[in-house]
Design a protein around this motif. Structure first.
Motif, PDB file in Angstrom:
ATOM      1  N   ALA A 130      15.530 -14.589  -0.983  1.00  0.00           N
ATOM      2  CA  ALA A 130      14.148 -14.354  -0.579  1.00  0.00           C
ATOM      3  C   ALA A 130      14.152 -13.265   0.489  1.00  0.00           C
ATOM      4  O   ALA A 130      13.846 -13.495   1.652  1.00  0.00           O
ATOM      5  CB  ALA A 130      13.520 -15.641  -0.069  1.00  0.00           C
ATOM      6  N   SER A 131      14.545 -12.083   0.069  1.00  0.00           N
ATOM      7  CA  SER A 131      14.544 -10.921   0.963  1.00  0.00           C
ATOM      8  C   SER A 131      13.100 -10.527   1.223  1.00  0.00           C
ATOM      9  O   SER A 131      12.206 -10.890   0.448  1.00  0.00           O
ATOM     10  CB  SER A 131      15.273  -9.767   0.291  1.00  0.00           C
ATOM     11  OG  SER A 131      14.604  -9.430  -0.915  1.00  0.00           O
ATOM     12  N   PRO A 132      12.831  -9.781   2.297  1.00  0.00           N
ATOM     13  CA  PRO A 132      11.456  -9.352   2.556  1.00  0.00           C
ATOM     14  C   PRO A 132      10.823  -8.711   1.316  1.00  0.00           C
ATOM     15  O   PRO A 132       9.661  -8.976   0.996  1.00  0.00           O
ATOM     16  CB  PRO A 132      11.619  -8.344   3.697  1.00  0.00           C
ATOM     17  CG  PRO A 132      12.841  -8.789   4.417  1.00  0.00           C
ATOM     18  CD  PRO A 132      13.757  -9.354   3.362  1.00  0.00           C
ATOM     19  N   GLN A 133      11.620  -7.908   0.611  1.00  0.00           N
ATOM     20  CA  GLN A 133      11.100  -7.242  -0.575  1.00  0.00           C
ATOM     21  C   GLN A 133      10.696  -8.250  -1.668  1.00  0.00           C
ATOM     22  O   GLN A 133       9.603  -8.162  -2.242  1.00  0.00           O
ATOM     23  CB  GLN A 133      12.177  -6.308  -1.111  1.00  0.00           C
ATOM     24  CG  GLN A 133      11.649  -5.205  -1.955  1.00  0.00           C
ATOM     25  CD  GLN A 133      12.795  -4.313  -2.441  1.00  0.00           C
ATOM     26  OE1 GLN A 133      13.948  -4.741  -2.485  1.00  0.00           O
ATOM     27  NE2 GLN A 133      12.481  -3.091  -2.791  1.00  0.00           N
ATOM     28  N   ASN A 134      11.592  -9.214  -1.932  1.00  0.00           N
ATOM     29  CA  ASN A 134      11.281 -10.207  -2.961  1.00  0.00           C
ATOM     30  C   ASN A 134      10.090 -11.075  -2.558  1.00  0.00           C
ATOM     31  O   ASN A 134       9.271 -11.457  -3.395  1.00  0.00           O
ATOM     32  CB  ASN A 134      12.498 -11.085  -3.249  1.00  0.00           C
ATOM     33  CG  ASN A 134      13.508 -10.381  -4.144  1.00  0.00           C
ATOM     34  OD1 ASN A 134      13.173  -9.404  -4.829  1.00  0.00           O
ATOM     35  ND2 ASN A 134      14.744 -10.856  -4.135  1.00  0.00           N
ATOM     36  N   VAL A 135      10.000 -11.388  -1.289  1.00  0.00           N
ATOM     37  CA  VAL A 135       8.884 -12.207  -0.810  1.00  0.00           C
ATOM     38  C   VAL A 135       7.574 -11.425  -0.972  1.00  0.00           C
ATOM     39  O   VAL A 135       6.578 -11.938  -1.495  1.00  0.00           O
ATOM     40  CB  VAL A 135       9.090 -12.614   0.675  1.00  0.00           C
ATOM     41  CG1 VAL A 135       7.837 -13.262   1.244  1.00  0.00           C
ATOM     42  CG2 VAL A 135      10.284 -13.553   0.798  1.00  0.00           C
ATOM     43  N   TRP A 136       7.613 -10.201  -0.551  1.00  0.00           N
ATOM     44  CA  TRP A 136       6.403  -9.371  -0.623  1.00  0.00           C
ATOM     45  C   TRP A 136       5.939  -9.221  -2.072  1.00  0.00           C
ATOM     46  O   TRP A 136       4.765  -9.379  -2.384  1.00  0.00           O
ATOM     47  CB  TRP A 136       6.711  -8.005   0.000  1.00  0.00           C
ATOM     48  CG  TRP A 136       5.492  -7.167   0.215  1.00  0.00           C
ATOM     49  CD1 TRP A 136       4.627  -7.228   1.266  1.00  0.00           C
ATOM     50  CD2 TRP A 136       4.996  -6.151  -0.668  1.00  0.00           C
ATOM     51  NE1 TRP A 136       3.631  -6.313   1.102  1.00  0.00           N
ATOM     52  CE2 TRP A 136       3.819  -5.638  -0.079  1.00  0.00           C
ATOM     53  CE3 TRP A 136       5.423  -5.636  -1.895  1.00  0.00           C
ATOM     54  CZ2 TRP A 136       3.072  -4.626  -0.673  1.00  0.00           C
ATOM     55  CZ3 TRP A 136       4.690  -4.627  -2.491  1.00  0.00           C
ATOM     56  CH2 TRP A 136       3.521  -4.122  -1.875  1.00  0.00           C
ATOM     57  N   ARG A 137       6.909  -8.973  -2.956  1.00  0.00           N
ATOM     58  CA  ARG A 137       6.575  -8.843  -4.384  1.00  0.00           C
ATOM     59  C   ARG A 137       5.963 -10.125  -4.938  1.00  0.00           C
ATOM     60  O   ARG A 137       5.013 -10.086  -5.717  1.00  0.00           O
ATOM     61  CB  ARG A 137       7.833  -8.542  -5.199  1.00  0.00           C
ATOM     62  CG  ARG A 137       8.195  -7.083  -5.192  1.00  0.00           C
ATOM     63  CD  ARG A 137       9.098  -6.796  -6.402  1.00  0.00           C
ATOM     64  NE  ARG A 137       9.886  -5.613  -6.129  1.00  0.00           N
ATOM     65  CZ  ARG A 137      11.216  -5.560  -6.142  1.00  0.00           C
ATOM     66  NH1 ARG A 137      11.921  -6.630  -6.462  1.00  0.00           N
ATOM     67  NH2 ARG A 137      11.832  -4.447  -5.868  1.00  0.00           N
ATOM     68  N   ALA A 138       6.535 -11.256  -4.554  1.00  0.00           N
ATOM     69  CA  ALA A 138       6.019 -12.535  -5.057  1.00  0.00           C
ATOM     70  C   ALA A 138       4.577 -12.731  -4.604  1.00  0.00           C
ATOM     71  O   ALA A 138       3.729 -13.202  -5.367  1.00  0.00           O
ATOM     72  CB  ALA A 138       6.898 -13.679  -4.570  1.00  0.00           C
ATOM     73  N   ILE A 139       4.308 -12.351  -3.364  1.00  0.00           N
ATOM     74  CA  ILE A 139       2.936 -12.488  -2.848  1.00  0.00           C
ATOM     75  C   ILE A 139       2.001 -11.571  -3.625  1.00  0.00           C
ATOM     76  O   ILE A 139       0.909 -11.983  -4.046  1.00  0.00           O
ATOM     77  CB  ILE A 139       2.890 -12.158  -1.332  1.00  0.00           C
ATOM     78  CG1 ILE A 139       3.710 -13.187  -0.540  1.00  0.00           C
ATOM     79  CG2 ILE A 139       1.443 -12.129  -0.827  1.00  0.00           C
ATOM     80  CD1 ILE A 139       3.933 -12.811   0.923  1.00  0.00           C
ATOM     81  N   GLN A 140       2.431 -10.345  -3.855  1.00  0.00           N
ATOM     82  CA  GLN A 140       1.586  -9.383  -4.577  1.00  0.00           C
ATOM     83  C   GLN A 140       1.307  -9.856  -6.005  1.00  0.00           C
ATOM     84  O   GLN A 140       0.173  -9.833  -6.467  1.00  0.00           O
ATOM     85  CB  GLN A 140       2.262  -7.991  -4.630  1.00  0.00           C
ATOM     86  CG  GLN A 140       2.478  -7.340  -3.284  1.00  0.00           C
ATOM     87  CD  GLN A 140       1.220  -7.279  -2.446  1.00  0.00           C
ATOM     88  OE1 GLN A 140       0.181  -6.808  -2.888  1.00  0.00           O
ATOM     89  NE2 GLN A 140       1.306  -7.784  -1.226  1.00  0.00           N
ATOM     90  N   SER A 141       2.349 -10.306  -6.697  1.00  0.00           N
ATOM     91  CA  SER A 141       2.086 -10.669  -8.095  1.00  0.00           C
ATOM     92  C   SER A 141       1.262 -11.949  -8.185  1.00  0.00           C
ATOM     93  O   SER A 141       0.467 -12.118  -9.098  1.00  0.00           O
ATOM     94  CB  SER A 141       3.375 -10.731  -8.922  1.00  0.00           C
ATOM     95  OG  SER A 141       4.223 -11.688  -8.391  1.00  0.00           O
ATOM     96  N   ALA A 142       1.431 -12.841  -7.193  1.00  0.00           N
ATOM     97  CA  ALA A 142       0.582 -14.039  -7.184  1.00  0.00           C
ATOM     98  C   ALA A 142      -0.878 -13.650  -6.948  1.00  0.00           C
ATOM     99  O   ALA A 142      -1.791 -14.219  -7.554  1.00  0.00           O
ATOM    100  CB  ALA A 142       1.046 -15.007  -6.104  1.00  0.00           C
ATOM    101  N   ALA A 143      -1.089 -12.662  -6.081  1.00  0.00           N
ATOM    102  CA  ALA A 143      -2.461 -12.230  -5.779  1.00  0.00           C
ATOM    103  C   ALA A 143      -3.128 -11.657  -7.029  1.00  0.00           C
ATOM    104  O   ALA A 143      -4.301 -11.921  -7.300  1.00  0.00           O
ATOM    105  CB  ALA A 143      -2.440 -11.193  -4.653  1.00  0.00           C
ATOM    106  N   LYS A 144      -2.340 -10.903  -7.785  1.00  0.00           N
ATOM    107  CA  LYS A 144      -2.885 -10.328  -9.024  1.00  0.00           C
ATOM    108  C   LYS A 144      -3.254 -11.407 -10.027  1.00  0.00           C
ATOM    109  O   LYS A 144      -4.235 -11.302 -10.746  1.00  0.00           O
ATOM    110  CB  LYS A 144      -1.848  -9.391  -9.657  1.00  0.00           C
ATOM    111  CG  LYS A 144      -2.016  -7.944  -9.185  1.00  0.00           C
ATOM    112  CD  LYS A 144      -1.111  -7.009  -9.987  1.00  0.00           C
ATOM    113  CE  LYS A 144      -0.545  -5.943  -9.077  1.00  0.00           C
ATOM    114  NZ  LYS A 144       0.877  -5.700  -9.297  1.00  0.00           N
ATOM    115  N   ALA A 145      -2.397 -12.423 -10.098  1.00  0.00           N
ATOM    116  CA  ALA A 145      -2.599 -13.478 -11.102  1.00  0.00           C
ATOM    117  C   ALA A 145      -3.768 -14.386 -10.759  1.00  0.00           C
ATOM    118  O   ALA A 145      -4.296 -15.095 -11.609  1.00  0.00           O
ATOM    119  CB  ALA A 145      -1.321 -14.296 -11.243  1.00  0.00           C
ATOM    120  N   MET A 146      -4.167 -14.394  -9.487  1.00  0.00           N
ATOM    121  CA  MET A 146      -5.205 -15.358  -9.057  1.00  0.00           C
ATOM    122  C   MET A 146      -6.602 -14.934  -9.483  1.00  0.00           C
ATOM    123  O   MET A 146      -6.909 -13.780  -9.585  1.00  0.00           O
ATOM    124  CB  MET A 146      -5.156 -15.526  -7.547  1.00  0.00           C
ATOM    125  CG  MET A 146      -4.253 -16.678  -7.158  1.00  0.00           C
ATOM    126  SD  MET A 146      -4.076 -16.751  -5.366  1.00  0.00           S
ATOM    127  CE  MET A 146      -4.736 -18.363  -5.042  1.00  0.00           C
TER     128      MET A 146
END
Ligand code: FES
Ligand code: FES
Lengths: 795, 154
Positions: A779-795
């Motif tokens: 859960a690197s900063p990059q992976n965390v940030w990406r997960a947040i972004q893709s979750a935001a898109k999916a919502m």
């Protein structure tokens, strides 16, 4: 009966400083590469720069005439040295496919780092310099990097096998046929998750080092190696080289960490031995860090599909697991068995019916071979079930701690006969979980979360947990037989009382940081009533300790330590006969405490161990037929695994803008039964937790699509530094194991087993409010940030 | 390449030796003086296992050429104890179980002494930051940090 039942321990359970430390703290300790071997030749190895290629030609002429070079060998030129291929001791199925694997590749290379040419020179720098002068022509083939794509067999790595699949191993346990499928059909709730256990580099701080010293006219050879397994290595090296076993002596000097990566029989050990014999001179090799990252085994490397079925109350009704396990290019010593060690643990600490369906494919890729790495199969399994439990709690919209409580095996159920047929020796999961929840302030954190994790919050608070079971203390030999393992799981010990009542304890375990010298002396002192300072512990040299099965799998204490207690019992039994003879009474009338035998009821008729030791030595007046000397050898084959357990909790904050994670608190409640030395237990937990946390947050062996390892140095591969990690709150519960006389369980791997899922569950918990339900590791900063972004898109 | 003569005082003894110009201080110590307490853990100056004191400051001896230390004073782990008594930092590591396999330990101890020389009363966070260049795979750092804080109180 455990030792704690019948009398008060006075040594066991105390915080003793380690006797190993002064030598290590002053530079006096010798690691393999510290040995002074005049006249030794240095081995360097030219390694493949390609993941998958045919060797077309090799030109070594220039290297041969390079200053200081004594000899240069290709794989083909050394082929006659080997009596057989390098060993894999764990053919998990009868039809497992195992490609022949030799110390140097002869026709084709199968991973970046595969050995191709060996150079012997009079100095390390001369042998390394000559590597640049060797020309190898390759025909490059397509790399096979992705374990799931490998299964398609579009590019077959070992042509003779006809497939990239080494084996399929199944464990299906159903009360009635088809009940797993029925449970899923009837489930009120179910989850189906995919997790990736990224490849890890073990990165023991001491790189591997080897020195082989021949006796040209006697035929004997001594191998010094930075290894966890001098005994296993001795047998395997003798077989692979065709040397009679009695002529091989293996010594593991001080060893700078292993974590499973030194639990292997490596090409360099065999090469040094073969070349030392060929040249009649000592041959040594030391690994550079970048070599270590490619030529020493990797850990993990699994894709896991996990499904849980539950009834409407959240009680688990079935577990289904499919694993794609990356073997790498070849099978090393126990490569295929690693995922199988986890196969029994995908139900975790939960009471499930006979509805369990596990299957694992072992698959070849063109990457460095994988093998055991701290926890070996069990951290992976624990990660999967504990992450899936959190997913199930989200699905049901209930608290994850509450869901666990509904499913825990209850303390009254122990010893618990599990679905798998294995018996869990003892446990109290609820107590451990509640203790952890108290220390982490679970209730308080949940309340604070409700306030803090509002829409738009920059820093989100999370708490995660993992309740684990570790199947350790490898292992009952008969169980290993049923798993097709190529050896037993016993451990040997000798306890020798010298004429002056000093003691030598000889163990078959082989420590590399675990403090066995300290702990084993404590056990012997407790048993014999002889002061610790009068006890010496000998190990890690097959001439001094000829019998043993070494150190891995959290086995040293629950198998090796118990063997020492057993050997002490035999010494005491013999001493009792001598005491009875001296006191002219029946042996049954004697009691033994504090190193003194006395007649029950008349404590002044007594004889101390010192007098008995001397009498046994002089042999002037021993009972008829009794052998002189006071020494006993004992081999202990454990009746069961030992099952340490516990609950870890982690509180952290995730910065939703940067993806940065800050750990606020890490709590580890571990139960390893009776603790011999709490100081050492805590140290093992600390180190284990940080290794697990490092998998969760930092570490990954990164490959490109051509199979090149991009993380070959400690600058690229992120072993955490002190500034990257938190302090750890440790606490314990003590539930003695009923299966051994000391009541002990292992603790070397527990921290790692609990930690990765604890941390990732906390990250997902922090971010579930913004739609994140899955977090890849690390859960690197990059992976965390990406997960947040893709979750935001999916919502 | 011709060898160069260097004169370095190591653990109080003056040592005059011929070295290849490319010889690193760590190899000079280990191979020419047989001071093998200083360990090598990497080839990218990342791990700190090789930390020694050069002219009173903690340095990674794999980043210094032996010729750069010419005329200087070096202390290695072997030079810390006096009259058979370990240095307070060594004692603190022992008392707080700040080592397991011991491979990082010589470098860690030398770096920790260097840290306290600069900052005699560090906070936990300052210790963690100060030891950033020294990696340990065994201890999880918990007890190393504890050891350094304890040594600071001695
Ligand atoms: S050996 Fe790693 S920093 Fe010097
Ligand atoms: S004690 Fe083993 S690397 Fe630090």
């Amino acid at each position: 009966m455990t030792m704690t039942d019948n009398r008060q321990n006075t040594v066991i359970g105390t915080r003793q400083l380690r006797r190993e430390d002064p030598a290590l703290l002053t530079g006096e300790a010798k690691f393999t590469n510290d040995l002074n071997l005049p006249g030794a030749l240095h081995l360097s190895i030219l390694r493949s720069p390609h993941a998958h290629a045919k060797i077309v030609s090799i030109n070594t002429a220039a290297a041969k005439s390079s200053p200081g070079v004594v000899a240069v060998y290709t794989g083909a030129e050394l082929q006659s040295q080997w009596a057989g291929p390098m060993p894999c001791a764990w053919p998990v199925t009868a039809d497992m496919k195992n490609p022949p694997h030799f110390p140097l590749a002869a026709n084709k290379v199968c991973y970046v780092g595969d050995g191709v040419v060996a150079v012997l020179a009079t100095s390390e720098s001369a042998s390394r310099d000559a590597l640049d002068l060797i020309e190898v022509q390759y025909t490059v083939l397509k790399a096979v990097v992705d374990v799931e794509e490998a299964l398609s067999d579009a590019n077959i790595i070992h042509e003779d096998l006809g497939t990239n699949k080494s084996y399929t191993w199944n464990l299906k346990i159903e009360a009635t046929e088809g009940c797993v499928e029925e449970a899923f059909q009837n489930a009120a709730f179910k989850v189906s998750e995919r997790y990736v256990q990224q490849r890890l580099l073990p990165m023991a701080m001491e790189p591997r080092a080897v020195a082989a010293v021949p006796q040209p006219f006697g035929g004997d050879i001594t191998l010094y190696s930075s290894t966890q397994i001098p005994h296993i290595l001795k047998v395997m090296a003798a077989l692979t080289l065709g040397i009679p076993e009695q002529q091989v002596r293996v010594i593991a000097p001080s060893v700078g960490g292993g974590f499973g990566s030194k639990l292997d029989v490596y090409a360099e050990e065999l090469l040094c031995m073969a070349l030392a014999r060929k040249h009649g001179l000592p041959v040594r090799w030391v690994e550079e860090r970048s070599e270590n990252s490619m030529a020493t085994i990797h850990g993990r490397g699994q894709v896991q599909y996990v499904e849980l079925a539950a009834d409407k109350g959240g009680k688990l009704t079935a577990v289904r697991v499919r694993i794609k396990a990356d073997m790498g290019a070849y099978l090393q010593l126990v490569t295929p068995g690693v995922p199988i060690l986890g196969a029994f643990l995908y139900a975790g600490v939960y009471d499930i019916p006979h509805a369990y369906d596990f299957s694992c494919d072992g698959i070849f890729t063109t990457l460095t071979p994988t093998d055991a790495y701290r926890g070996a199969g069990r951290p992976e399994a624990t990660y999967a079930i504990e992450s899936a439990m959190d997913a199930l709690a989200r699905e049901m919209n209930i608290d994850p701690l509450e869901l666990r409580k509904r499913n825990f095996i209850q303390k009254e159920q122990f010893p618990y006969l599990a679905f798998s047929g294995l018996t869990y020796d003892s446990g109290d999961h609820l107590q451990a979980a509640e203790k952890a929840a108290g220390l982490a302030d679970y209730v308080g954190i949940r309340a604070q979360q409700a306030k803090q994790n509002v829409p738009g919050a920059k820093k989100r608070l999370g708490i995660g947990m993992s309740s684990y079971f570790e199947m350790c203390g490898l292992a009952p030999s008969r169980v290993l037989a049923s798993l097709n393992y190529g050896a037993g799981g016993w451990e040997a010990a000798t306890v020798r009382v010298l004429p002056t009542c000093k003691v030598q304890v000889v163990t078959g375990t082989s420590p590399h940081g675990q403090g066995h010298e300290t702990s084993w002396a404590m056990i012997a002192s407790e048993k014999l009533g002889i002061p610790q300072e009068d006890i010496d512990v000998l190990h890690s040299d097959t001439a001094i300790s000829p019998l043993g099965l070494d150190t891995y799998g959290s086995r040293s204490l629950p198998v090796g330590g118990v063997a020492i207690a057993g050997a002490c019992d035999k010494v005491i039994d013999k001493a009792r006969l001598i005491a009875a003879h001296q006191l002219e009474c029946s042996a049954d009338d004697l009691e033994f405490a504090g190193g003194v035998f006395s007649v029950k009821g008349s404590p002044d008729r007594a004889v101390p161990m010192a007098a008995i030791a001397f009498a046994a030595f002089t042999a002037h007046n021993l009972p008829d037929g009794l052998e002189p000397n006071l020494e006993a050898q004992y081999t202990y084959d454990p009746p069961n695994f030992s099952w340490p357990f516990g609950t870890h909790m982690c509180v952290l904050e995730v910065d939703t803008e940067t993806g940065q994670i800050e750990i606020l608190k890490y709590v580890a409640v571990d139960d390893c039964g009776v603790q011999i030395n709490p100081l050492i237990v805590e140290g093992q937990v600390h180190g284990g937790v940080i290794q697990g946390l490092a998998q969760a947050l930092f570490e990954e062996a990164v490959y490109d699509t051509d199979g090149n390892l991009k993380t070959t140095t400690l600058a690229e591969y992120l072993v955490p530094a002190a500034s990257d990690v938190p302090s750890i709150t440790t606490a314990h519960t003590v539930t003695p194991s009923p299966t051994n006389q000391l009541g002990v369980k292992g603790i070397g791997e527990a921290g790692t087993i609990g930690a990765a899922s604890t941390v990732i569950n906390a990250v997902v918990d922090a971010l579930s409010g913004v739609g994140v339900t899955y977090m890849p590791m690390p859960a690197s900063p990059q992976n965390v940030w990406r997960a947040i972004q893709s979750a935001a898109k999916a919502m | 390449m011709v060898d160069i003569t260097v004169s370095i005082t190591v653990n109080g003894t003056s040592q005059e030796k011929d070295v290849e110009p490319r010889t690193l201080l760590v190899h000079f110590l280990r191979d020419q003086l047989q001071l093998t307490g200083t360990n090598i853990g990497c080839d990218t100056s990342s791990c700190g296992a090789c930390t020694v004191h050069l002219n009173g400051e903690a340095v990674k001896s794999c980043t210094v050429l032996a010729v750069q230390a010419d005329g200087g004073t070096v202390t290695t782990i072997e030079g810390l104890s006096k009259d058979g008594v370990m240095h307070p930092m060594q004692q603190a590591f022992m008392e707080n179980h700040g080592l397991q396999c011991g491979y990082c330990t010589p470098g860690m101890v030398m770096a920790s002494i260097g840290l306290l020389n600069e900052n005699p009363n560090p906070t936990e966070e300052e210790v963690r930051l100060g030891l950033e260049g020294n990696l340990c795979r065994c201890t999880g750092y918990h007890n190393i940090v504890k050891s350094v804080l304890a040594a600071a109180k001695k």
